[in-house]
Motif scaffolding. Structure first.
Motif, PDB file in Angstrom:
ATOM      1  N   ASN A 251       0.844  -1.195   0.000  1.00 38.33           N
ATOM      2  CA  ASN A 251       0.000   0.000   0.000  1.00 38.33           C
ATOM      3  C   ASN A 251       0.884   1.252   0.000  1.00 38.33           C
ATOM      4  O   ASN A 251       2.119   1.163   0.087  1.00 38.33           O
ATOM      5  CB  ASN A 251      -0.895  -0.016   1.253  1.00 38.33           C
ATOM      6  N   ALA A 252       0.267   2.415  -0.121  1.00 40.70           N
ATOM      7  CA  ALA A 252       0.955   3.707  -0.035  1.00 40.70           C
ATOM      8  C   ALA A 252       0.051   4.609   0.788  1.00 40.70           C
ATOM      9  O   ALA A 252      -1.090   4.875   0.375  1.00 40.70           O
ATOM     10  CB  ALA A 252       1.181   4.300  -1.419  1.00 40.70           C
ATOM     11  N   VAL A 253       0.527   5.062   1.948  1.00 41.51           N
ATOM     12  CA  VAL A 253      -0.337   5.777   2.900  1.00 41.51           C
ATOM     13  C   VAL A 253       0.087   7.249   2.998  1.00 41.51           C
ATOM     14  O   VAL A 253       1.183   7.548   3.468  1.00 41.51           O
ATOM     15  CB  VAL A 253      -0.291   5.112   4.288  1.00 41.51           C
ATOM     16  N   PRO A 254      -0.780   8.156   2.546  1.00 39.78           N
ATOM     17  CA  PRO A 254      -0.405   9.578   2.505  1.00 39.78           C
ATOM     18  C   PRO A 254      -0.569  10.287   3.847  1.00 39.78           C
ATOM     19  O   PRO A 254      -1.169  11.350   3.913  1.00 39.78           O
ATOM     20  CB  PRO A 254      -1.348  10.146   1.439  1.00 39.78           C
TER      21      PRO A 254
ATOM     22  N   VAL B  18       4.500  10.598   2.208  1.00 40.07           N
ATOM     23  CA  VAL B  18       3.793   9.334   2.012  1.00 40.07           C
ATOM     24  C   VAL B  18       4.625   8.179   2.586  1.00 40.07           C
ATOM     25  O   VAL B  18       5.828   8.107   2.343  1.00 40.07           O
ATOM     26  CB  VAL B  18       3.531   9.106   0.506  1.00 40.07           C
TER      27      VAL B  18
ATOM     28  N   LEU C 128       5.572   4.210   2.758  1.00 40.62           N
ATOM     29  CA  LEU C 128       5.559   3.040   1.869  1.00 40.62           C
ATOM     30  C   LEU C 128       5.992   1.782   2.610  1.00 40.62           C
ATOM     31  O   LEU C 128       6.666   1.866   3.630  1.00 40.62           O
ATOM     32  CB  LEU C 128       6.557   3.238   0.728  1.00 40.62           C
TER      33      LEU C 128
ATOM     34  N   LEU D  73       5.686   0.928  -7.380  1.00 40.68           N
ATOM     35  CA  LEU D  73       5.688   0.498  -5.983  1.00 40.68           C
ATOM     36  C   LEU D  73       5.251  -0.954  -5.842  1.00 40.68           C
ATOM     37  O   LEU D  73       4.585  -1.489  -6.726  1.00 40.68           O
ATOM     38  CB  LEU D  73       4.697   1.347  -5.173  1.00 40.68           C
TER      39      LEU D  73
ATOM     40  N   VAL E 292       2.720  -2.457  -4.856  1.00 43.66           N
ATOM     41  CA  VAL E 292       1.265  -2.411  -4.633  1.00 43.66           C
ATOM     42  C   VAL E 292       0.662  -3.219  -5.782  1.00 43.66           C
ATOM     43  O   VAL E 292       1.123  -3.081  -6.918  1.00 43.66           O
ATOM     44  CB  VAL E 292       0.764  -0.946  -4.712  1.00 43.66           C
TER      45      VAL E 292
ATOM     46  N   LEU F  53      -6.813   5.542  -0.334  1.00 46.45           N
ATOM     47  CA  LEU F  53      -5.761   4.539  -0.191  1.00 46.45           C
ATOM     48  C   LEU F  53      -5.835   3.558  -1.355  1.00 46.45           C
ATOM     49  O   LEU F  53      -6.932   3.079  -1.697  1.00 46.45           O
ATOM     50  CB  LEU F  53      -5.942   3.768   1.118  1.00 46.45           C
TER      51      LEU F  53
ATOM     52  N   ARG G  22      -6.649  14.703   0.573  1.00 46.53           N
ATOM     53  CA  ARG G  22      -5.439  15.474   0.930  1.00 46.53           C
ATOM     54  C   ARG G  22      -5.388  16.809   0.168  1.00 46.53           C
ATOM     55  O   ARG G  22      -4.315  17.270  -0.214  1.00 46.53           O
ATOM     56  CB  ARG G  22      -4.149  14.674   0.679  1.00 46.53           C
TER      57      ARG G  22
ATOM     58  N   TRP H  39      -4.198  14.217  -3.522  1.00 41.16           N
ATOM     59  CA  TRP H  39      -3.802  12.808  -3.602  1.00 41.16           C
ATOM     60  C   TRP H  39      -4.918  12.085  -4.363  1.00 41.16           C
ATOM     61  O   TRP H  39      -6.061  12.100  -3.924  1.00 41.16           O
ATOM     62  CB  TRP H  39      -3.650  12.271  -2.178  1.00 41.16           C
TER      63      TRP H  39
END
Lengths: 348, 348
Positions: A203-206, A243, A245, B245, B247, B292, B306, B320
């Motif tokens: 995932n990628a969490v901002p 962000v 990662l 990434l 993901v 997300l 965001r 975002w």
């Protein structure tokens, strides 16, 4: 300086950054006469080996700092707020790795490659900037010096080790659970003390650190405010999106800058960075050479590549900046501040 | 339109996007009289169930398109280049999901929420934009319409499924190997046909598609050029840094924009996006609500959160943007183009 070196204390010796501090002091041969390892009550009693000697971690109290000349703090903002002034009162210089004093008037915020001279104004406490700030300003300083800097727009790709050892464990455990088709239950990331927790694996969490009233996270505001302070330029425009990662160690940053003066091109940026202290240029797109978080772990340098001129703004440049967030982003920079203090004759 | 619907073909029916196309045609009840599944010789003979009927995948040849009215291509650029003109010659309208014709004069590049009307100029082939472009332009269009758009600076956080099913397998296999302490041997990512391959698990790789002479990757140039074409604005300034990434599915984007007109604030951006077709606003920092990637998989909408005003540029905004790259980024957008063709009376 005593004949053998200085009396040094590490506060937060058992944490992810503390561990790297010990390792860095040892391999860089920091002149140490005595080393005291301090921690919370919970971790006191642990044994840690340093240069072949077994040291016992002690609970940090005001009196722990009697006779200490240099105290490296990395045990959270509340510990620094409570104990750093006590250490200073007892004659120590404090290098604080938390955000507690970074924006405090009279506290130098130091990246030695950028503003070592600001150490001369210290009043006992010196702050180590935020990890994501350090690698960016150290990479940009040679460009700023030669061409001026008008503006920075950065988006970060930050590793979980910045949130501590529990966050690393959560990322790996969660990854395995997802691979095994099990349910996950996020408990730590993005921010251990915040209300909600989200999946970090795959995932990628901002969100890094808590949100401010203005919609920015505290991490983003740190990058914005600290960069201006380190570069002593309130008019510098800085924008940040931070962000998190699923990367263990190694922060990456997509950095866009606009310089003040004419005449810079990609070759010029590469030359400036090639000559820069603490920076390794990794920029050969034809051979797929660019910095990677996976390659940065355990290395001292800041790696820069993917340097491109903006296609519309002649004074605009893009780059990819990677560094070990526990080393240059934290422990190494703190130890380098220690060396700078010696060099400038400030550590006595 | 025949009484029951249209004669439709899918080229690349066995790929990651092809699978989503079938699913989308079925659940959105696209009016289909007959469906032909086409693929390379290697995948021919496979059986796929559509609306309860078992269909056999056939090898795609020029003659496959006899009697076809709508052909959805997603089998790589070389297949589109060879067969799309053949399909058009036989009377079909082609919606091509590859980059083969996107920048070709006379080929509309369509995101229905943005430039549906451009379909009227088609000459047989219609291009579906790149995944990372689609979600960005669809999110920005309502803002552009109301306040104009001067500039975009985007850094992406892209999922491996954009590189196909083999890339997904590589990411999961590699993750498990790293967790088990085994050696890894990257073979596919970042670009299967390129010289070097790098670790994707627990990493961030700043290369998607091959490098161009100017130091930008082809993926970055796609975002730059396609955005200008879709928005019919050559003066629009677009800069992109594209990063892969670990993901599986769900591209995230850190997007900075500058609008032309005065008077926009965060509340205004939120209102515009709240009313926008295909966009879901997820923007409540006080309650840690933001988009997300992990939540976007299998969803049709583009998620935006965001949203912040730049602290220096009054007309600058950060956001975002997250979407399922296989759906809105590919299959869904192609099927939506099909619906637009029907609505405009262009599919006959």
């Amino acid at each position: 300086m005593t004949q053998q070196g200085f009396h040094v204390a590490i506060v937060g010796a058992t944490g992810a950054v503390g561990e790297q501090m010990l390792d860095t002091l040892e391999r860089m041969e920091f002149p140490i006469a005595s080393l005291k390892l301090l921690s919370s009550k919970r971790s006191a009693g642990k044994k840690i080996t340093f240069k072949g000697d077994e040291l016992t971690v002690q609970e940090a109290t005001p009196d722990s700092f009697e006779g200490i000349q240099l105290a490296l703090f990395s045990a959270g903002g509340s510990v620094s707020k409570a104990l750093a002034p006590e250490a200073v009162k007892r004659g120590a210089i404090v290098v604080d790795n938390t955000s507690a004093f970074r924006m405090t008037e009279g506290v130098p915020l130091i990246v030695p490659e950028v503003n070592e001279k600001d150490l001369e104004k210290h009043q006992g406490i010196i702050s180590n900037p935020n990890c994501s700030t350090i690698q960016m300003v150290a990479a940009l300083e040679p460009i700023r010096k030669a061409y001026g800097l008008k503006r920075i727009v950065v988006s970060t790709y930050q590793a979980v080790s910045g949130a501590g050892v529990n966050a690393i464990d959560e990322m790996y455990d969660q990854s395995r659970q997802i691979l095994d088709g099990e349910e996950i239950e996020p408990k730590i990331l993005p921010v251990s003390g915040d209300k909600k927790h989200y999946q970090i694996a795959f995932n990628a969490v901002p969100q890094i650190d808590v949100f401010q009233e203005n919609g920015y996270t505290f991490e983003e505001m740190k990058m914005i405010n600290e960069t201006k302070k380190i570069m002593s330029d309130d008019s510098l425009q800085v924008a940040a999106t931070c962000v998190r990662l699923p990367v263990e160690t190694g922060h990456s940053e997509s950095v866009y800058i606009e310089v003040e003066k004419d005449g810079l091109d990609v070759t010029g940026v590469r030359q400036l960075l090639n000559d820069a202290p603490g920076v390794t240029l990794q920029d050969d797109p034809a051979n797929q050479v660019y910095p990677l978080a996976s390659e940065s772990k355990g290395k001292d340098d800041i790696f820069v590549g993917r340097i491109r001129q903006d296609l519309d703004q002649e004074k605009g440049f893009h780059m990819w900046v990677v560094a070990d967030n526990l080393l240059k982003g934290a422990a190494l920079n703190s130890v380098q501040i220690g060396f700078s203090l010696i060099k400038l004759g400030l550590l006595k």
